[in-house]
Design an enzyme around this catalytic site. Structure first.
Site, PDB file in Angstrom:
ATOM      1  CB  SER A 137      -1.189   0.014   1.128  1.00 18.76           C
ATOM      2  OG  SER A 137      -0.387  -0.220   2.240  1.00 18.76           O
ATOM      3  CG  ASP A 173       1.249  15.707  15.197  1.00 21.78           C
ATOM      4  OD1 ASP A 173       0.841  15.147  15.720  1.00 21.78           O
ATOM      5  OD2 ASP A 173       1.385  15.340  13.749  1.00 21.78           O
ATOM      6  CD  GLU A 208       1.109   8.226   4.519  1.00 19.91           C
ATOM      7  OE1 GLU A 208       0.694   7.198   5.041  1.00 19.91           O
ATOM      8  OE2 GLU A 208       1.992   9.152   5.074  1.00 19.91           O
ATOM      9  CG  HIS A 234       1.420   1.807   4.314  1.00 21.16           C
ATOM     10  ND1 HIS A 234       0.200   1.920   3.602  1.00 21.16           N
ATOM     11  CD2 HIS A 234       1.712   3.445   5.437  1.00 21.16           C
ATOM     12  CE1 HIS A 234       0.440   3.124   3.509  1.00 21.16           C
ATOM     13  NE2 HIS A 234       0.649   3.899   5.092  1.00 21.16           N
ATOM     14  CG  PHE A 278       9.765  13.323   8.347  1.00 26.02           C
ATOM     15  CD1 PHE A 278       9.342  14.726   8.317  1.00 26.02           C
ATOM     16  CD2 PHE A 278      10.265  12.497   6.839  1.00 26.02           C
ATOM     17  CE1 PHE A 278       8.730  15.296   6.940  1.00 26.02           C
ATOM     18  CE2 PHE A 278      10.038  13.261   5.331  1.00 26.02           C
ATOM     19  CZ  PHE A 278       9.046  14.685   5.848  1.00 26.02           C
TER      20      PHE A 278
END
Length: 308
Positions: free
Chosen positions: A28, A122, A30, A281, A231
């Site tokens: 998958s 967030d 993103e 993913h 990140f």
């Protein structure tokens, strides 16, 4: 020494890392909603490149504080309208009432979206503490329960192999994941990480805790260490020192960075595959090349008959 002599003595033939990969893998991807026409072109080129790999789903992120709500919605609707890919929309609790979130969820359902990635989210100001609205969903577990009341969505949630930075301890973090699964989450997608052992131990601890939902590793191919370090600081992921050393001196050599990024991520995926993982993913950052290459190494091949 002759070949016959070598054969009689015996030689060590190491098994290639991906020799056992048979394509028995779900993937998958993103993406994030584009901010400009040029970024939209890059995104759609990436979607077109990755679509023939027949991903289980593709997801579209949601900015801090719901800042990309409209762009996320528009991107997900376009994927549903113009492709055959199952699209998942990220949805957060921040800066919205329960009624507003429920309305957004209904609009997704009406548009043909059947999968939501439910997150606490967030705060809009970086570094600020999360404070739930009195009329909103308190956290991701409450959001999952609310979404299941709106419609029979497939729901994915987040998990943190190296612990959420705001968790008091690993056990409390695992308890929170259990609450999300108990509320109806179908799977948990992990934050990115660079230690296969850390993920596999987390998976085993979750199973021992009685968490039966699928736990999917989130893979971030890294070509910009400084960006990745930023990140990582936000989500509690550890970046090993050796990664800095591998990218040292390559600031102006993008092709070399790409090659090293693919090698690191592919080795991580190979280790996870050996540990029994069969769903990956990929955080694509709206770029297809690295994810495509890693999928190819894992035995995932494009379906030439696939079409938009």
């Amino acid at each position: 020494m002759s070949r016959v002599a070598l054969a009689s003595v015996g030689t060590f033939e190491p098994t290639p890392l991906f020799a056992a990969a048979k394509g028995d893998i779900a993937v998958s991807f993103e993406f994030f909603p584009p901010k400009s026409d040029k970024m939209a072109e890059t995104l759609w080129a990436s979607i077109e490149t990755l679509a023939p790999l027949q991903p289980q789903f593709v997801s579209v992120t949601y900015g801090a504080g719901g800042s990309t709500r409209e762009r996320t919605h528009a991107t997900v609707e376009r994927i549903v309208r113009e492709t055959h890919l199952p699209a998942a929309a990220h949805l957060t609790c921040v800066n919205a009432s329960r009624g507003e979130i429920d309305d957004i969820a209904r609009s997704y359902w009406d548009a043909g979206v059947r999968h939501i990635v439910a997150l606490r989210g967030d705060p809009p100001e970086e570094g600020a503490d999360y404070v739930p609205r009195a009329d909103g969903y308190a956290d991701a577990a409450a959001l999952v329960a609310g979404l299941k009341q709106v419609a029979p969505f497939e729901v994915s949630v987040a998990c943190y192999p190296e612990m959420h930075p705001q968790a008091t301890c690993p056990e409390a973090d695992l308890d929170h994941l259990a609450r999300k699964v108990d509320a109806g989450a179908d799977r948990a997608i992990s934050q990115f990480f660079f230690s296969a052992d850390a993920f596999l131990r987390f998976r085993d601890r979750a199973a021992a805790r009685g968490i039966a939902a699928e736990i999917v590793p989130g893979i971030l191919p890294v070509s910009n260490v400084a960006q990745t370090r930023k990140f990582a600081g936000q989500c509690g992921a550890a970046i090993p020192d050796w990664m800095d050393e591998l990218f040292e001196g390559l600031d102006h050599k993008p092709a070399a960075r790409q090659l090293i990024a693919a090698t690191i991520a592919a080795e991580l995926c190979g280790q996870l595959y050996a540990g029994g993982i069969r769903h990956f993913h990929f955080y694509t950052l709206n770029r297809a090349e690295l994810a495509y290459a890693i999928c190819h190494l894992l035995g995932v091949r494009a379906d030439r008959k696939a079409h938009r």
